[in-house]
Write an enzyme that holds these catalytic residues in place. Structure first.
Site, PDB file in Angstrom:
ATOM      1  N   SER A  97       0.799  -1.232   0.000  1.00  0.00           N
ATOM      2  CA  SER A  97       0.000   0.000   0.000  1.00  0.00           C
ATOM      3  C   SER A  97       0.828   1.276   0.000  1.00  0.00           C
ATOM      4  O   SER A  97       0.307   2.347  -0.318  1.00  0.00           O
ATOM      5  CB  SER A  97      -0.943   0.006   1.205  1.00  0.00           C
ATOM      6  OG  SER A  97      -0.217   0.145   2.413  1.00  0.00           O
ATOM      7  N   LYS A 170       0.538   4.807   6.762  1.00  0.00           N
ATOM      8  CA  LYS A 170       0.029   5.632   5.664  1.00  0.00           C
ATOM      9  C   LYS A 170       0.672   7.010   5.744  1.00  0.00           C
ATOM     10  O   LYS A 170       1.417   7.319   6.668  1.00  0.00           O
ATOM     11  CB  LYS A 170      -1.501   5.778   5.746  1.00  0.00           C
ATOM     12  CG  LYS A 170      -2.287   4.472   5.845  1.00  0.00           C
ATOM     13  CD  LYS A 170      -2.241   3.649   4.576  1.00  0.00           C
ATOM     14  CE  LYS A 170      -3.053   2.362   4.740  1.00  0.00           C
ATOM     15  NZ  LYS A 170      -2.888   1.470   3.554  1.00  0.00           N
TER      16      LYS A 170
END
Length: 297
Positions: A97, A170
Site C-alpha cells: 500500500s 500511511k
C-alpha cells in the site's frame, strides 16, 4: 695513653673488636630473619605466598563471568525496552500500500515523540493502531510455544520489529480542520483549495480514483497510501462521507516513520515532502458548538 690534669698518663682499657669484624672495612654480622633461608632455598628473592591465597579456581572465574554477562544482558534488555516504549520502535512492512516509498519486508523505525513532543505535519508517514477494524484478521504463524515465546519477548523489548498485525502505515494528507477534495479538473487532490503535486505517489497511479469531499474533524487526520490503487485508507472507511469515519484519531498514532533501516541497499530517510504542502494555508480547527452545554448535570 691519655693524661690527667696533672699530666700523668692514665691507662685505658683496649676497645674490644665486635664479633665478626675482620678489619675496619667490615660490617657487623646481622642475624638472618626467620624464613629468609627458606626463601633463598626456594630460588627466589621474595617470600612465598601464604597457603590458600593463589588465583581463583576455574569454576569461580566462570561463575563471575556468567554473573557479569547476565547483568549486561539485563541492562541491554531494559535499555531496549525503554527506547522502544518512549523513543523509537521498529516495524516491518507487510503490504504494497505504500509503494514505491516502502515495499514489502522493508524495516522502518518510528519516532514515538511524534505526536506529542513533536507535532504531526502534512506529508508525514505515520504508523497507527487499527482505528476501526480496517485490517482483516491474519493467520498467526505457529512455530511452537518456545519459538513463539522467544519471538514475542524480543518484539516486546524492541529487539525484533513489530509485525504490524494491528498497525497500519500511511501518509498524512489532511490535518484537523483541513478541507480535502478529490479531485480538481487536472485530477489532483486539493487541500484547503490548493491543488497539490504529490511526487511520492507510485508512478502510473492516479492521486485517487475515488471521489470525496471531506473536512477532517478535530483531533483526527486523513491518511492515504502512496500506492493509491492498492491502499484501503481513509477513503474506503468513510461511510458517512464527511470524514468522521475514515479519519484516524491522533491518539491512535504510534509515531512518525523517519527511516528505512533494512535491507541495507534500501537504507534511507523518509521525507514528508514539505514542498508539496508549502502553499497550503492553515485550516481553522473545528470547535464544539456554542450551544453545547458545558455545565455539570
Amino acid at each position: 695513653m691519655a693524661t690527667d690534669e696533672t699530666g700523668d698518663r692514665v691507662p685505658q682499657d683496649p676497645i674490644a673488636e665486635p664479633d665478626g669484624v675482620a678489619d675496619g672495612l667490615s660490617t657487623p654480622a646481622v642475624a638472618e630473619p626467620a624464613g629468609r633461608e627458606d626463601a633463598r632455598q626456594g630460588g627466589s628473592g621474595t617470600p612465598s605466598a601464604p597457603e590458600g591465597s593463589g588465583r581463583p579456581s576455574f569454576a569461580a572465574r566462570v561463575g563471575t563471568g556468567i554473573r557479569e554477562l547476565v547483568v549486561v544482558v539485563v541492562m541491554a534488555l531494559a535499555l531496549s525496552f525503554i527506547v522502544k516504549t518512549w523513543l523509537v520502535q521498529a516495524f516491518y512492512i507487510p503490504s504494497e500500500s505504500m509503494e514505491d516509498t516502502l515495499i514489502v519486508n522493508d524495516r522502518v523505525v518510528v519516532n514515538k515523540l511524534t505526536p506529542g513532543v513533536i507535532d504531526l505535519k502534512r506529508g508525514d508517514v505515520v504508523v497507527f493502531s487499527d482505528p476501526d477494524h480496517w485490517l482483516a484478521p491474519t493467520p498467526k504463524v505457529d512455530d511452537g510455544p518456545v519459538v513463539n515465546g522467544i519471538r514475542s519477548a524480543l518484539i516486546f523489548v524492541g529487539l525484533l520489529p513489530n509485525p504490524s498485525d494491528d498497525h497500519l502505515i500511511k501518509r498524512v494528507i489532511g490535518m484537523p480542520g483541513d478541507h480535502v477534495v478529490c479531485c480538481d479538473a487536472a485530477g489532483k487532490l486539493t487541500v484547503n483549495g490548493v491543488a497539490i503535486t504529490e511526487p511520492y505517489i507510485k508512478p502510473g497511479v492516479n492521486p485517487s480514483d475515488r471521489q470525496f469531499d471531506i473536512t477532517v474533524p478535530k483531533g483526527r487526520i486523513w491518511v492515504m497510501g502512496d500506492n493509491r490503487s492498492n491502499s484501503e485508507d481513509s477513503r474506503f472507511h468513510d461511510a458517512s462521507g464527511d470524514g468522521s469515519d475514515g479519519s484516524v484519531p491522533i491518539k491512535d498514532v504510534t509515531g512518525r516513520a523517519f527511516a528505512i533501516v533494512w535491507p541495507f541497499d534500501r537504507i534511507t530517510w523518509l521525507s514528508n515532502h514539505p514542498d508539496t504542502f508549502a502553499k497550503v494555508p492553515a485550516a481553522s480547527v473545528p470547535t464544539p458548538s456554542a450551544t453545547t452545554s458545558t455545565s455539570a448535570p
